[in-house]
Write an enzyme that holds these catalytic residues in place. Structure first.
Site, short mmCIF file in Angstrom:
data_model
loop_
_atom_site.label_atom_id
_atom_site.label_comp_id
_atom_site.label_asym_id
_atom_site.label_seq_id
_atom_site.Cartn_x
_atom_site.Cartn_y
_atom_site.Cartn_z
CG ASP A 136 67.99 9.79 18.55
OD1 ASP A 136 67.69 9.45 17.33
OD2 ASP A 136 67.22 10.30 19.27
CB CYS A 190 57.69 -7.29 7.16
SG CYS A 190 58.52 -6.07 8.60
CB CYS A 193 52.55 -8.37 8.55
SG CYS A 193 51.70 -7.32 10.01
CB CYS A 196 53.31 -1.02 10.97
SG CYS A 196 54.15 -1.52 9.54
CB CYS A 200 49.50 5.29 10.09
SG CYS A 200 50.05 6.95 10.05
CB CYS A 216 54.86 10.91 11.37
SG CYS A 216 55.44 10.15 12.78
CB CYS A 243 52.26 8.58 17.61
SG CYS A 243 50.93 7.42 16.90
CB CYS A 246 53.46 2.28 12.99
SG CYS A 246 54.79 3.35 13.66
CB CYS A 250 55.32 -4.75 15.33
SG CYS A 250 56.23 -5.88 14.78
#
Length: 376
Positions: A136, A190, A193, A196, A200, A216, A243, A246, A250
């Site tokens: 990360d 996806c 759809c 997400c 928001c 965001c 948050c 989103c 899913c």
């Protein structure tokens, strides 16, 4: 008749699964042209906001072999942190703070990195391979690499989605000098759809597969070091760190299983914490409560800034006004400014006006003064 020996890739996969990873995939140490162009466009449009390190490391981020020239393959691993409940339910309890699912217990960087290092050590010992470990924080485009490795695909919210684990998993990478046969890349599932995108609260998606971090809530509450713009405060609701909206909506999450990792199970005190308790934390108290937590890295001042916005959105003056008034004199301008905003949301006009006259004369920070001078 003896069984044929397993291919090195399958031995590595078995070892990774034995170490407790929930997903393993193999990709070449290279990114496609689309990922590179997506990164360039993202940075050119300033969507990265305060995260200047993304631009500074663009060359390494866009090409794994610039990051490490000996890399030939990337082993991508995933670890499930799926919740046992719908994290959006807490949004209906405005007196409580909503902390992103991933941050309700131990810092996943520590848990994941220890396990990825164990895989890398084994790989070096068993196959004499050169290895580098990333989790990360390094300049690695881990989601495009994970997609190339077949772990999942990048959804319209730009996060990785898996048919088996939904949206809830952490990623880590072992770069290696071994030439390993890549897995088949995952395709996009996806379809039409757009849940997400539509959920928001701050409209952070200018288009499918594009996110403007500056809008965001995860970025605003975690990465952004300054005062949070007025237009985002009401939409933040009681989200005080990150948050999940989103991710949570899913449809592929119907296949996800709750995590079995003890370190990822939520601490009781972080599941639905009282806002007034969090607002009253001083620096030593903050460090004690969030020891070993990813929340600790934002520091007390930014965290209390977030909490005060949630308090302003709580609609409960009876529970919070005394705390807000104390924080009007806090040492941090970040905290004082949001205390002013919270006061204006909760207090009768007369009460706010009286406090305004008392504090304005001795305030020197322009951002705090701007809050006192604003109409709302």
């Amino acid at each position: 008749m003896t069984n044929a020996p397993l291919e090195p890739k399958e031995v590595i996969r078995d070892q990774a699964l034995a170490l407790g990873f929930d997903a393993v995939g193999f990709a070449p140490a290279a990114l496609g042209a689309h990922a590179k162009e997506h990164l360039r466009s993202y940075l050119d449009q300033g969507f990265h906001g305060d995260m200047g390190w993304m631009a500074e490391t663009q060359a390494r981020r866009a090409n794994p072999q610039v990051l490490w020239p000996d890399a030939r393959s990337v082993i991508v691993v995933g670890l499930n942190y799926g919740p046992s409940h719908n994290p959006l339910e807490l949004l209906a309890r405005p007196e409580r703070g909503n902390i992103s699912v991933y941050a309700r217990n131990k810092d996943y960087h520590d848990i994941l990195k220890k396990r990825v290092k164990a895989l890398a050590r084994w790989l070096h010992q068993e196959h004499q391979a050169g290895v580098k470990v990333f989790v990360d924080t390094a300049p690695v485009m881990e989601k495009p690499l994970a997609a190339r490795a077949g772990i999942g695909w990048q959804g319209k919210h730009s996060n990785l989605v898996s048919r088996e684990a939904g949206s809830w998993f952490f990623l880590g990478e072992v770069f290696t000098s071994l030439d390993l046969t890549p897995d088949s890349a995952e395709i996009d599932h996806c379809g039409s759809c757009r849940r997400c995108l539509d959920v928001c609260p701050t409209e952070a998606f200018p288009a499918p597969y594009r996110i403007d971090a500056r809008r965001c809530i995860s970025y605003l509450t975690i990465e952004h070091k300054g005062h949070i713009e007025r237009e985002f405060r009401k939409p933040m609701g009681n989200r005080i760190y990150g948050c999940d909206d989103c991710l949570a909506v899913c449809p592929w999450n119907k296949f996800a299983e709750p995590t079995g990792e003890e370190a990822f199970l939520p601490r009781v005190e972080l599941t639905a914490p009282r806002l007034r308790d969090l607002a009253m934390l001083d620096d030593p108290g903050f460090r004690q409560v969030f020891s070993g937590s990813p929340i600790k890295r934002v520091g007390r001042d930014r965290f209390v800034r977030n909490v005060l916005i949630a308090i302003g959105n709580s609609g409960s003056a009876e529970d919070h006004l005394d705390v807000v008034k104390i924080l009007l004199d806090d040492a941090s301008p970040l905290v004082r400014a949001m205390a002013v905003w919270a006061l204006r949301q909760l207090a009768p006009d007369g009460d706010a006006a009286t406090l305004c006259e008392q504090h304005r004369a001795r305030e020197s920070d322009p951002e705090v003064l701007a809050e006192w001078n604003s109409e709302s």
